[in-house]
Enzyme design. Sequence first.
Site, PDB file in Angstrom:
ATOM      1  CE  LYS A  54     -88.537  36.216  85.080  1.00 41.59           C
ATOM      2  NZ  LYS A  54     -89.549  36.232  86.128  1.00 41.59           N
ATOM      3  NE  ARG A  55     -92.776  44.259  86.335  1.00 49.21           N
ATOM      4  CZ  ARG A  55     -91.636  44.830  86.012  1.00 49.21           C
ATOM      5  NH1 ARG A  55     -90.482  44.325  86.441  1.00 49.21           N
ATOM      6  NH2 ARG A  55     -91.611  45.919  85.249  1.00 49.21           N
TER       7      ARG A  55
END
Length: 508
Positions: A265-266
């Site tokens: 997600k980062r």
Amino acid sequence: MRKVRVRFAPSPTGPLHIGGVRTALYNYLFAKKHGGDMLLRIEDTDTARYVPGAEDYIVESLSWLGIHIDEGVGSQSGNEGPHAPYRQSERKAIYRKYVDQLLAAGLAYVAFDTPADLEAKRSEIANFQYDAKVRDLMTNSLTLSADEVKQRIENGEQYVVRIKIEPNEEIKVQDLIRGEVIINSSVLDDKVLFKSSDELPTYHMANVVDDYLMEISHVIRGEEWLPSAPLHVLLYRYLGWTDVMPEFAHLPLLLKPDGNGKLSKRDGDRLGFPVFPLNWKDPKTGETSSGYREAGYFPEAVINFLSLLGWNPGTEQEIFSMQELIELFSLERVSKSGAKFDYEKGKWFNTKYLQSKSNEEIADLFQQVLVEKGIVENADKVIKVVSLVKERVGFVHDLWDQSGFFFMAPADYDAKTIQKRWKAETPDQMKELCELLTAIEDFSAENTEKVVMEWIAAKEYNMGGIMNAFRLSVVGAPKGPHMFDITAVIGKQETIQRIERAIKTINI
């Protein structure tokens, strides 16, 4: 040859990652290619990590993408199927029977070690692993008498059941993507199969039991599960199910865009692209993560994009319908190595799908954008506008930037264009243009262009100067399709009003 039956078995611990979507897609393509069934099972035995709303999110995501469930949670028929329930938390009574079978056969044992006991041993033993070397040093049914074990259980002492793995055995896993994988049992620990604290099995036990009872023929999952495959092979053997053990296929990872590590997600937050199919609002933090649907992607584009991240059709073709993917898909053409997540390619796919859709379909979607902006417009005009600007965008929401001037007169004018194109003589020329346009009866693009071009030539005006000032007056900026296509759509009265306003408003 038994019927092909595959399952997608996510845990409801948060939003469905795009890597999980690809796993579901490959399962679906394989099942449909072979006339089989696609099951959705929710593996929710990890009660501590359960997140409310995650199951509904998974079902909605697969539905949006066109990955249809034949059996299980969210099945198309509305009837889950003959092996219900399909949530592992609702199958407690089923698992206990098989745990007891392993215990009775001496292939598993009861362990009472507390977290403190385990931590103490970790500090004593380098590279601690609860295995054949260590288990005789621990508090379990292999080191305690049968009476003491019984008494501890009757007293309500918490325990786990561990599989008993003998050392120095080569365990072979036949993988449809990677070939034969051999693991020495000495590197495996005696995994926990069951916990008395919640009366639930762990993933490994529930997974094998459910796959057996649901008659799963092929287990297609991410390569992060490859280290668990030897344990699962052992469980099939211990339970006497080797002859119906499913075939395994472990898919390559989706990698960061630079190829350095697993996509997270980062990475999406950092580089500005979604890693989830739909928007997800974390029930604990309230934080919203973006999804492909809300970002304006077509589900077909996402499917096409994901299908080629790890699978190669063997041709130069890139655009595939779902049916074409089903017909062409094979595990033999799935890569062993990870696939870089090229999010720019995802945008390219969406552009291709948008441009292939009819003007009417895109106009219907664009109407929603117009309504949000408080604009009510007839369908014919919206269809015409879409036909003029569709080739310039990759997403429906981008249409507004390319066509907003068709629906609203400019509120201001591009300063650089004014400085460069709006000369001292321009207001008078634009007044002449207004008079010319007023006299035109046939305001079609073709006729208006002919009349205006003849006027410019007769007056020996600079065509570029006139047309740039004309566009600035009507659009407000140096952008948009052919000028006379714009005027034909907005009409004579609106065109003249915009020019007159520009004459009054623009000062140099």
